[in-house]
Scaffold this motif. Sequence first.
Motif, PDB file in Angstrom:
ATOM      1  N   SER A 283      54.561  -6.652  59.497  1.00 43.43           N
ATOM      2  CA  SER A 283      53.214  -6.094  59.479  1.00 43.43           C
ATOM      3  C   SER A 283      52.717  -5.850  60.886  1.00 43.43           C
ATOM      4  N   GLY A 284      51.824  -4.858  61.004  1.00 39.70           N
ATOM      5  CA  GLY A 284      51.379  -4.401  62.322  1.00 39.70           C
ATOM      6  C   GLY A 284      50.303  -5.263  62.943  1.00 39.70           C
ATOM      7  N   GLY A 285      49.520  -5.951  62.144  1.00 40.05           N
ATOM      8  CA  GLY A 285      48.424  -6.696  62.742  1.00 40.05           C
ATOM      9  C   GLY A 285      47.933  -7.778  61.809  1.00 40.05           C
TER      10      GLY A 285
ATOM     11  N   SER B  95      45.221  -8.059  60.417  1.00 38.27           N
ATOM     12  CA  SER B  95      44.337  -7.600  59.352  1.00 38.27           C
ATOM     13  C   SER B  95      45.089  -7.317  58.049  1.00 38.27           C
ATOM     14  N   ASP B  96      46.396  -7.188  58.125  1.00 31.69           N
ATOM     15  CA  ASP B  96      47.219  -6.918  56.948  1.00 31.69           C
ATOM     16  C   ASP B  96      47.587  -8.200  56.211  1.00 31.69           C
ATOM     17  N   ARG B  97      47.061  -9.324  56.664  1.00 27.87           N
ATOM     18  CA  ARG B  97      47.474 -10.628  56.187  1.00 27.87           C
ATOM     19  C   ARG B  97      47.444 -10.834  54.678  1.00 27.87           C
TER      20      ARG B  97
ATOM     21  N   CYS C 128      54.350  -3.488  55.968  1.00 28.47           N
ATOM     22  CA  CYS C 128      52.938  -3.271  55.658  1.00 28.47           C
ATOM     23  C   CYS C 128      52.223  -2.723  56.888  1.00 28.47           C
ATOM     24  N   ALA C 129      51.410  -1.684  56.716  1.00 27.08           N
ATOM     25  CA  ALA C 129      50.693  -1.136  57.867  1.00 27.08           C
ATOM     26  C   ALA C 129      49.462  -0.367  57.414  1.00 27.08           C
ATOM     27  N   GLY C 130      48.374  -0.555  58.178  1.00 24.74           N
ATOM     28  CA  GLY C 130      47.151   0.205  57.935  1.00 24.74           C
ATOM     29  C   GLY C 130      47.014   1.299  58.970  1.00 24.74           C
ATOM     30  N   MET C 131      45.799   1.711  59.271  1.00 20.41           N
ATOM     31  CA  MET C 131      45.527   2.760  60.271  1.00 20.41           C
ATOM     32  C   MET C 131      46.409   3.987  59.989  1.00 20.41           C
ATOM     33  N   GLU C 132      47.294   4.354  60.940  1.00 23.45           N
ATOM     34  CA  GLU C 132      48.126   5.530  60.759  1.00 23.45           C
ATOM     35  C   GLU C 132      49.438   5.188  60.038  1.00 23.45           C
TER      36      GLU C 132
HETATM   37 MG   LIG Z   1      48.741  -1.298  61.274  1.00 21.15          MG
END
Ligand SMILES: [Mg+2]
Lengths: 205, 205, 205, 205, 205, 205, 205, 205
Positions: free
Chosen positions: H81-83, H85-87, H134-138
């Motif tokens: 995961s990227g950050g 916040s994806d926890r 898992c990734a949010g944003m882009e």
């Molecule tokens: Mg991300």
Amino acid sequence: ERLGMVEAVWGEHKTAEQIITILERFSAADELGLVTRVSPEKADAVLAALPAVKAHAHARCLTLGELPAPPPGPPPVAVLSGGSSDRSVVAEATLALSCHGIAVDPLMDVGVAGLHRLLDQLPRLESAVVLIACAGMEGALPTVLAGLVPQPIIGVPVSVGYGISQGGRTALEGMLASCAPGLTVVNIDNGYGAAMAALRMLRNR
Amino acid sequence: ERLGMVEAVWGEHKTAEQIITILERFSAADELGLVTRVSPEKADAVLAALPAVKAHAHARCLTLGELPAPPPGPPPVAVLSGGSSDRSVVAEATLALSCHGIAVDPLMDVGVAGLHRLLDQLPRLESAVVLIACAGMEGALPTVLAGLVPQPIIGVPVSVGYGISQGGRTALEGMLASCAPGLTVVNIDNGYGAAMAALRMLRNR
Amino acid sequence: ERLGMVEAVWGEHKTAEQIITILERFSAADELGLVTRVSPEKADAVLAALPAVKAHAHARCLTLGELPAPPPGPPPVAVLSGGSSDRSVVAEATLALSCHGIAVDPLMDVGVAGLHRLLDQLPRLESAVVLIACAGMEGALPTVLAGLVPQPIIGVPVSVGYGISQGGRTALEGMLASCAPGLTVVNIDNGYGAAMAALRMLRNR
Amino acid sequence: ERLGMVEAVWGEHKTAEQIITILERFSAADELGLVTRVSPEKADAVLAALPAVKAHAHARCLTLGELPAPPPGPPPVAVLSGGSSDRSVVAEATLALSCHGIAVDPLMDVGVAGLHRLLDQLPRLESAVVLIACAGMEGALPTVLAGLVPQPIIGVPVSVGYGISQGGRTALEGMLASCAPGLTVVNIDNGYGAAMAALRMLRNR
Amino acid sequence: ERLGMVEAVWGEHKTAEQIITILERFSAADELGLVTRVSPEKADAVLAALPAVKAHAHARCLTLGELPAPPPGPPPVAVLSGGSSDRSVVAEATLALSCHGIAVDPLMDVGVAGLHRLLDQLPRLESAVVLIACAGMEGALPTVLAGLVPQPIIGVPVSVGYGISQGGRTALEGMLASCAPGLTVVNIDNGYGAAMAALRMLRNR
Amino acid sequence: ERLGMVEAVWGEHKTAEQIITILERFSAADELGLVTRVSPEKADAVLAALPAVKAHAHARCLTLGELPAPPPGPPPVAVLSGGSSDRSVVAEATLALSCHGIAVDPLMDVGVAGLHRLLDQLPRLESAVVLIACAGMEGALPTVLAGLVPQPIIGVPVSVGYGISQGGRTALEGMLASCAPGLTVVNIDNGYGAAMAALRMLRNR
Amino acid sequence: ERLGMVEAVWGEHKTAEQIITILERFSAADELGLVTRVSPEKADAVLAALPAVKAHAHARCLTLGELPAPPPGPPPVAVLSGGSSDRSVVAEATLALSCHGIAVDPLMDVGVAGLHRLLDQLPRLESAVVLIACAGMEGALPTVLAGLVPQPIIGVPVSVGYGISQGGRTALEGMLASCAPGLTVVNIDNGYGAAMAALRMLRNR
Amino acid sequence: ERLGMVEAVWGEHKTAEQIITILERFSAADELGLVTRVSPEKADAVLAALPAVKAHAHARCLTLGELPAPPPGPPPVAVLSGGSSDRSVVAEATLALSCHGIAVDPLMDVGVAGLHRLLDQLPRLESAVVLIACAGMEGALPTVLAGLVPQPIIGVPVSVGYGISQGGRTALEGMLASCAPGLTVVNIDNGYGAAMAALRMLRNR
Ligand SMILES: [Mg+2]
Ligand SMILES: Nc1ncnc2c1ncn2[C@@H]1O[C@H](COP(=O)(O)O)[C@@H](O)[C@H]1O
Ligand SMILES: Nc1ncnc2c1ncn2[C@@H]1O[C@H](COP(=O)(O)O)[C@@H](O)[C@H]1O
Ligand SMILES: Nc1ncnc2c1ncn2[C@@H]1O[C@H](COP(=O)(O)O)[C@@H](O)[C@H]1O
Ligand SMILES: Nc1ncnc2c1ncn2[C@@H]1O[C@H](COP(=O)(O)O)[C@@H](O)[C@H]1O
Ligand SMILES: [Mg+2]
Ligand SMILES: [Mg+2]
Ligand SMILES: [Mg+2]
Ligand SMILES: [Mg+2]
Ligand SMILES: [Mg+2]
Ligand SMILES: [Mg+2]
Ligand SMILES: [Mg+2]
């Protein structure tokens, strides 16, 4: 290449000249070349210059080089589809797999509006390791399938439909929203991508 | 009224005071009053002022006046739904029909991810004149149903889901795009509208 | 077939060859064949191979086999439309009904921008059992109609319009959002689907 | 100011402190102050600090200063609306006009699902110079109106509805797509903008 | 007709034959005929059959019958546009007004990216009673204009642009969202509608 | 860090505990810590645990560590905005720049609906090396600006507006569609990103 | 002109005649003329009339007048792209810069699916003052780049892709959503705009 | 059950009472119960009634029954995961796998904006049979990953972001549009679905 996949050339926005140059490069490197999304006119122009190229009309693809023979035994991948309008996506996925020596069991015309045709084919699906399910319109085929069999299922939305379902978005969103657990999805019409995903999964055997 | 339908009052954007005034007007005219989309807080405020009002918690509705008793015989409308999350839409449709003396046969938990539960219930559907099929997520239930039975089917998309299916649009579009012939659709969560459509169809008998 | 409906073949993405093969299969089985969404060019190619096929230019459809004669009496279905641009959708619905021996009363040019033309026709609508209302642009015709008459009404959004209404989505959403109770809706341009929905409803008589 | 309009302060994203400061500035300059989109809580906070401010609860607005008395004679603007849920948009438009000494004739509950209520009011509309028509859901009121009367009509889509019509976009697009000629439209819920457009048109008299 | 407007025939989805029939009907009734959205090919076919028809190439329109001469004096309507790509929308609005004897003052190439060209023209706008402002891309022209002059302004988004602004939606939404008070808007490319709105407003004089 | 930027911590989805842990890590490493999108409640919780943290209420940010003093001379960055509702985005951009020792010249209330306020400020913009223009609603400010001055301009759409412009998409698309050459854009409300883009550009001096 | 930029003529919706007239005006004023988005057919028509015009086939552009020679030294702008399908956008940006005497270092085929090709080129990027990164499909190239180098980066989404990414919106949104700080973005396919943004930034040197 | 999967109960729209009833049914049948999307308040209410239930706060899930112990050896699934916040998505996927006795190797904070953190972890990924990214944003993480490693990769878009990326659609579309071959995708935030897809793939071993 590092990933062990034939990297397809995406032919849609390329000129025949660009495709010819790229195929010659593959050929010089003694690698199998696969070009997808090639219009009949472009295919003709490429064949005129490179007679060794093979055109796959249904799949709208070109190949240069020998396709590896699949090993004996039942095909490890089943490709299902709801109607004959999904034909070119099915053909692209099938060709991309045969570029890697993988055979396909095709099940056409098993759409959910005529559920019994699908239920009748369930026993035949048992030997498949991975299933690729192509569907346009409302795209419910992979959902119904994922509720019936335990193997990995890759949903491929098809850009067949009109009005609200034109372009394939409704099928895509229906597959993503599926309440059947463990269905995964690729981009609309992405037969090549579904094949490469199946290839990644088959390596686990 | 001209159309022979109880015209529901849409309670969502109305204050308790507005609802009370409208219900008193109905009562004075000796008409059955039905208010939809009423939050529990608003319902309490209305009941405090008008103790004769009846609150229907699952349906998020209020009624004032006697509901007509349905005639004997099998219920002419079957209401199906994929999961327990669709409950309030099912309840709104059911209540709106009982305001017109029409009984409902409810079939919950017959979603397409567990197809056999639905197939097992098919014989029970034979006596229904009209079917209302509620579904959220990918909304495939009415499509599958329309391929299996010949009666009129009204699809009701439900605003249940998350991510791509949040708010019910995916279910709506899936039903509209359905490749099963003759399925019709109403707005997301519109249980009342589906009931009124069924009422229009039942008059043909 | 199980549902008692002529299953139309969707011609849009099929080649003339595919259509010919399918029609020959229908013919061999002694079933009436109906193909929708056929371009003039494709129609010509099919007719050249199968001279017994009948082309319906306005409806963009082909049929093979005798259409059943409708029983005497007033047509049970009224098809209304706002303007002459909706003509092909009206024609598809009408043809699909006549494949099942059902006659249609057509009311063209009764759009809501000239309300009196519609109001003048109301008495004529009384004998209809089901109404199909086709409209493009803002698609308000079925809404206005549903406030005026008590029968089942099937709204068909038409992909006529430009700018914001191009492609028929505005008409579709307007019909779904309708504040007139009991209106149901099918996909944009889905004349065939509206006809099959009417067929399901007519069986209740 | 150059345009001869009371420039409303948009209160939505401002704190009570910011609003107080701005109103004091208007007051010092001896100009009428109008603040829109003020929540009840914010309104209370402003009134506590500036008791001369007047709160208009239905319109969710504040004013500071004397509203000009409208000249005698019939109100030059008619404001129509389909249901009581559109009330706050109607009130905002009405207040913004009275800030310029312009009186309004309000016609509520004239929605298109009950067409006769609207047709009954047509004679009353004759003396209006400009019409403002507010509607949520499918937003067909201004379209029907524009087919019936020759004056300028400003459509105001209202963010009332649910499912597909939630937020007012369906009403907006329906008005823009209208097949009735010469209807113009403002942003969803923009009662103030509709009033200012009417003001620009009234100056032509 | 009741509204006192030449009702334009929308030519986009009609065949040349349909247009000819309609124009002959207008001609027989001694009414001025106006057909919009006519391709050059269709125009040629209509002219071959009806030599009295006049084709207006820039406006993509046909007329049959004499246009009324505008009264002397400065043109009451100014039509502004940001660039030469908006030309056909400007021409459609201008022709629709001249069908009603109303003259137009055209101001081309006054887009907001070169603000001084617009500011230089402000004095010329003073005699206009109504302004029609056409703009594609980001569509900011009507907003800037509405902050500068007090007359009614009708914004016409134009389907000129690419990427995000392709098809005119960005221009439309920008105009609707405008923070300049009292701007009204019509559908994308709707030159005819803007003209009819101006006509409604001019009657107030 | 490699890029020479203070990497902000995005506080929106983090708990106070997570933020405290991260800030302690920064502090231990003797690096300046910047946390964005922190609600007042979360800010209070962090300050209770780490009293050395500084809360920036308008910017909804926290910092831990000394901000570098900007060098003498005129501020190299001008930040413009159309209205007081854009305040928190302006404040975030300003704070992110001061974390890098860069001073800002703020020009508030220079929206395009009152063009003269903007034109009056043009001389003041001459000394700015980079301009950041924040705007909600239709977002035309950066477009107008880019037609007037030759420096780099970064457009920041702001999520201020309602109806069609709610959430900032209309402002974003208007800026991207701009017909003024050389305007670049960042995500809606992305004051931090605009500041970092300005920082990249300033290094070229 | 005031901004010190060659103002490109947008050729997409203009006829060859309009383009010829405009180019003659530029030529008479002794200014360099640049026309973008010119189809091959239109280009031929313009060249037939104005033989001094130069056609740039890859860039789909025309120029009239001498391009200024770039000063010696390493090119100040690097233009990167993920694949050969982005070629015409790259060519438009490059030509627009050479109209201002600015040389470009092109890095094609450095897409993120083959990360090592990009990592291998990093040292070469050090001398660039500004980077323009063009990418279609998912558009991740500028994001990855912005995490690796400290210069200003202008992302240009390209309308290359299919299904979900058709038309370039996915690439655009991915760039705007980027978690790499300080990336700015222009409209889809806007090579000219990216060049003008780079020009604005280069003036800071 | 037929598919060999623990069928999760989707808790979002269910009341605590409904969840308690369902869990008691599972318990009576001696099956492991898993409930997802349970708010802290609902979790507390369920635990008060059923003390044997275990609440998993990060995953927002409840379980009732013993989780099977994973077999010895390296974890077959890596979740990246990227950050931070994806926890919660990471935790839902991890818990759903441990309900089936499958261990997970977690790699947090390996987002593409800091590429080296990801490249440093590549060797650790070699033993994984399936990867969940898992990734949010882009949402570029799974794309970059799929270009680097040959195993099956399941992309999970996360509803983390703001402005254009709010709600996770940008991440979803970026993953679907990926130019890296063979990436498959599930619905936004669908950690449970990704786990079930991995489970289907692991059975192939
Ligand atoms: Mg991300
Ligand atoms: N739950 C509902 N769903 C759809 N339409 C409704 C519902 N409840 C009431 N209506 C309709 O909404 C209109 C009432 O709106 P109003 O006059 O604002 O109460 C009537 O036309 C009703 O038939
Ligand atoms: N014009 C039409 N509109 C909607 N559905 C149609 C139409 N024509 C055929 N169909 C349906 O589309 C399916 C035929 O798909 P296919 O097997 O590809 O021919 C059947 O379910 C038909 O009932
Ligand atoms: N307000 C903001 N707007 C845009 N990006 C931000 C903001 N704050 C932090 N970031 C970026 O978001 C990432 C931090 O994400 P996280 O690791 O979840 O804290 C970093 O790449 C920051 O540069
Ligand atoms: N977090 C989740 N994400 C996706 N699907 C889920 C999740 N939790 C449960 N489900 C699925 O949702 C359905 C349960 O719906 P319900 O019957 O309403 O509890 C089952 O098919 C589950 O596999
Ligand atoms: Mg299908
Ligand atoms: Mg469901
Ligand atoms: Mg119509
Ligand atoms: Mg209404
Ligand atoms: Mg323009
Ligand atoms: Mg603003
Ligand atoms: Mg690319």
